[in-house]
Design an enzyme around this catalytic site. Structure first.
Site, PDB file in Angstrom:
ATOM      1  N   LYS A  84       4.230  11.312 -11.711  1.00 29.31           N
ATOM      2  CA  LYS A  84       3.347  10.281 -12.682  1.00 29.31           C
ATOM      3  C   LYS A  84       4.097   8.904 -12.661  1.00 29.31           C
ATOM      4  CE  LYS A  84       0.771  13.433 -15.576  1.00 29.31           C
ATOM      5  NZ  LYS A  84       0.801  13.757 -17.091  1.00 29.31           N
ATOM      6  N   GLU A  96      11.305  16.495 -25.554  1.00 31.86           N
ATOM      7  CA  GLU A  96      10.787  16.934 -24.249  1.00 31.86           C
ATOM      8  C   GLU A  96      11.576  18.039 -23.654  1.00 31.86           C
ATOM      9  OE1 GLU A  96       8.036  15.750 -23.022  1.00 31.86           O
ATOM     10  OE2 GLU A  96       7.991  13.645 -23.371  1.00 31.86           O
ATOM     11  N   ASN A 156       1.524  18.002 -21.755  1.00 23.88           N
ATOM     12  CA  ASN A 156       1.095  16.986 -22.788  1.00 23.88           C
ATOM     13  C   ASN A 156       1.259  17.457 -24.090  1.00 23.88           C
ATOM     14  OD1 ASN A 156       0.844  14.661 -20.948  1.00 23.88           O
ATOM     15  ND2 ASN A 156      -0.971  15.856 -20.141  1.00 23.88           N
ATOM     16  N   HIS A 186       9.121   7.089 -27.875  1.00 25.27           N
ATOM     17  CA  HIS A 186       8.358   8.204 -27.141  1.00 25.27           C
ATOM     18  C   HIS A 186       8.705   9.599 -27.565  1.00 25.27           C
ATOM     19  CE1 HIS A 186       5.795  10.202 -24.349  1.00 25.27           C
ATOM     20  NE2 HIS A 186       6.746  10.905 -23.849  1.00 25.27           N
ATOM     21  N   GLU A 235      -2.815  16.859 -12.079  1.00 20.39           N
ATOM     22  CA  GLU A 235      -3.255  17.106 -13.540  1.00 20.39           C
ATOM     23  C   GLU A 235      -4.907  17.630 -13.756  1.00 20.39           C
ATOM     24  OE1 GLU A 235      -2.902  15.340 -17.997  1.00 20.39           O
ATOM     25  OE2 GLU A 235      -1.351  15.220 -16.648  1.00 20.39           O
ATOM     26  N   ARG A 264      -1.462  21.473 -15.413  1.00 20.04           N
ATOM     27  CA  ARG A 264      -0.234  20.516 -15.783  1.00 20.04           C
ATOM     28  C   ARG A 264      -0.478  19.699 -17.229  1.00 20.04           C
ATOM     29  NH1 ARG A 264       2.099  15.874 -11.558  1.00 20.04           N
ATOM     30  NH2 ARG A 264       3.499  14.848 -13.169  1.00 20.04           N
ATOM     31  N   HIS A 274       1.608  15.183 -27.084  1.00 17.64           N
ATOM     32  CA  HIS A 274       1.540  13.869 -26.560  1.00 17.64           C
ATOM     33  C   HIS A 274       0.216  13.099 -27.125  1.00 17.64           C
ATOM     34  CE1 HIS A 274       4.715  15.242 -24.162  1.00 17.64           C
ATOM     35  NE2 HIS A 274       4.886  13.907 -23.548  1.00 17.64           N
ATOM     36  N   HIS A 332       1.077  10.011 -28.585  1.00 16.46           N
ATOM     37  CA  HIS A 332       0.545   8.697 -27.882  1.00 16.46           C
ATOM     38  C   HIS A 332      -0.239   7.821 -28.837  1.00 16.46           C
ATOM     39  CE1 HIS A 332       0.986   9.925 -23.237  1.00 16.46           C
ATOM     40  NE2 HIS A 332       1.986   9.875 -24.039  1.00 16.46           N
ATOM     41  N   ARG A 388       0.989  -1.402  -0.115  1.00 20.55           N
ATOM     42  CA  ARG A 388      -0.079  -0.136  -0.124  1.00 20.55           C
ATOM     43  C   ARG A 388       0.767   1.215  -0.008  1.00 20.55           C
ATOM     44  NH1 ARG A 388      -3.555  -2.948   3.644  1.00 20.55           N
ATOM     45  NH2 ARG A 388      -5.514  -3.703   2.580  1.00 20.55           N
ATOM     46  N   LYS A 413       9.213  22.214 -14.815  1.00 17.36           N
ATOM     47  CA  LYS A 413       8.150  21.036 -14.411  1.00 17.36           C
ATOM     48  C   LYS A 413       7.796  21.084 -13.007  1.00 17.36           C
ATOM     49  CE  LYS A 413       6.683  16.322 -15.217  1.00 17.36           C
ATOM     50  NZ  LYS A 413       6.866  15.070 -15.923  1.00 17.36           N
TER      51      LYS A 413
END
Length: 371
Positions: free
Chosen positions: A147, A189, A248, A269, A240, A244, A251, A255, A125, A230
């Site tokens: 993330k 990036e 992206n 990527h 997000e 935030r 992206h 993606h 957990r 960032k």
């Protein structure tokens, strides 16, 4: 004594942490960890490619500091971000009898960081973890901000958790082992941060790209500036729900292209992001939002860095436009079926548009496929 060229603090209250940037930090990791987290045991998660180049550097430092650790080595590549590999990492941590108070070390690029961070988030957990990013992409982006996650057959990064690291060690020396294609993919990036809201940084990149690629002082400065950017965004919007999402940029298209190419070596990527950023600027121009010359300027800079910028640059056959649109419809930013894109009014003027007409996207993609 570790040489720290730059320190970026991510001020998130009880979850605050530092990003340390400098040479040979992998060798010094043992001493740093022993000082910051005394009495812990460690579970190292890495991949076969990184293990050959970087794992001995890390374990030598851990041994010298008298730290106890177990190692989990995974296959390299985007396909490792899967349910099966998540199970392997979680069961490996449990088999090593690592406790909740121990630490996971993510040694690798974005794939290892995302997977190991997610495993840490769910094992017992929630275990603490440390990011030791070994790729440019991971150092400037994926290792920062918490993330974590894996891919689903439905799309990229659709299963995961927000789980902040306790520390990020960005070793500039590790970047010297990257092949040119991997370094260039990470550079996409870097460029993203200038295109979002910092046109001066984009101009600086245009002037300093050669030094960044050759490993001069501009490389460390670029990484520090990206991490600071960032960090500011993450502090303002950790999970997000607002600004935030600007991170992206490129992206949504990228993606979809990664999914279409099967998360394979056909398209890394960062290469998908590079094409996606050019498409985002071109689509914004098509909607009458951004000047056409900005799209050309972005494409020229990315091309000079050795990156693909057109759909035609992707090896092999792309899927149909319907398949690309289906992937876009599974994007995490979709809300109640409405397409959300990061669009732009020009370089450094990105914004979130939550009501994008799917037919306009489809028509634009059809046109770009023909070029």
């Amino acid at each position: 004594m570790a040489q720290i060229d730059h320190t970026v603090h991510v001020a998130l209250g009880e979850r605050a942490y530092d990003i340390l940037i400098g040479p040979k930090l992998i060798e010094e990791a043992g001493a740093i960890l022993a000082e910051k987290f005394p009495g812990r045991r460690y579970g190292i998660v890495t991949d076969e490619m990184v293990a050959g180049a970087q794992l001995p550097r890390l374990t030598a430092g851990l041994d010298a500091a008298g730290l106890s650790y177990d190692t989990i080595v995974l296959p390299a590549g985007e396909s490792t971000k899967s349910y099966g590999m998540l199970e392997k990492v979680v069961e490996g941590l449990l088999s090593a009898k690592l406790e909740r108070g121990d630490l996971v070390i993510a040694l690798g690029g974005g794939v290892v960081g995302d997977l190991a961070g997610f495993a840490a988030a769910v094992t017992r957990r929630g275990m603490d973890f440390v990011q030791v990013p070994t790729s440019l992409l991971a150092q400037v982006d994926s290792s920062v901000g918490g993330k974590t996650g894996i891919n689903s057959p439905h799309g990229k990064n659709l299963v995961g958790a927000f789980h902040q690291p306790k520390l990020v060690l960005a070793d500039l020396s590790a970047l010297d082992t990257l092949d040119p294609r991997q370094f260039a993919a990470g550079y996409a990036e870097v460029v993203k941060y200038g295109l979002i809201d910092d046109p001066e940084f984009f101009e600086w990149l245009e002037a300093n790209r050669v030094e960044i690629f050759s490993g001069g002082p501009a490389r460390g400065e670029a990484i520090a500036r990206c991490c600071a950017h960032k960090a500011r965004v993450v502090i303002a919007d950790e999970k997000e729900t607002g600004v935030r999402a600007l991170l992206n940029l490129g992206h949504t298209f990228g993606h979809a292209l990664e999914k279409d190419t099967g998360y394979s070596s056909r398209l890394l990527h960062g290469e998908g992001v590079a094409i996606g950023m050019v498409l985002a600027h071109g689509f914004s121009n098509r909607l009458g939002l951004a000047p056409g010359q900005d799209s050309g300027r972005v494409a020229a800079h990315l091309q000079a860095a050795g990156l693909p910028t057109r759909l035609a640059d992707i090896p092999g056959e792309l899927g149909s436009t319907d398949e690309l649109m289906a992937a876009i419809a599974q994007d995490k930013k979709v809300s109640r079926g409405a397409l959300t894109f990061i669009l732009t009014r020009g370089i450094g003027q990105a914004f979130i548009e939550r009501q994008v007409d799917p037919q306009a996207v489809r028509a634009f993609l059809e046109e770009m496929r023909a070029k």
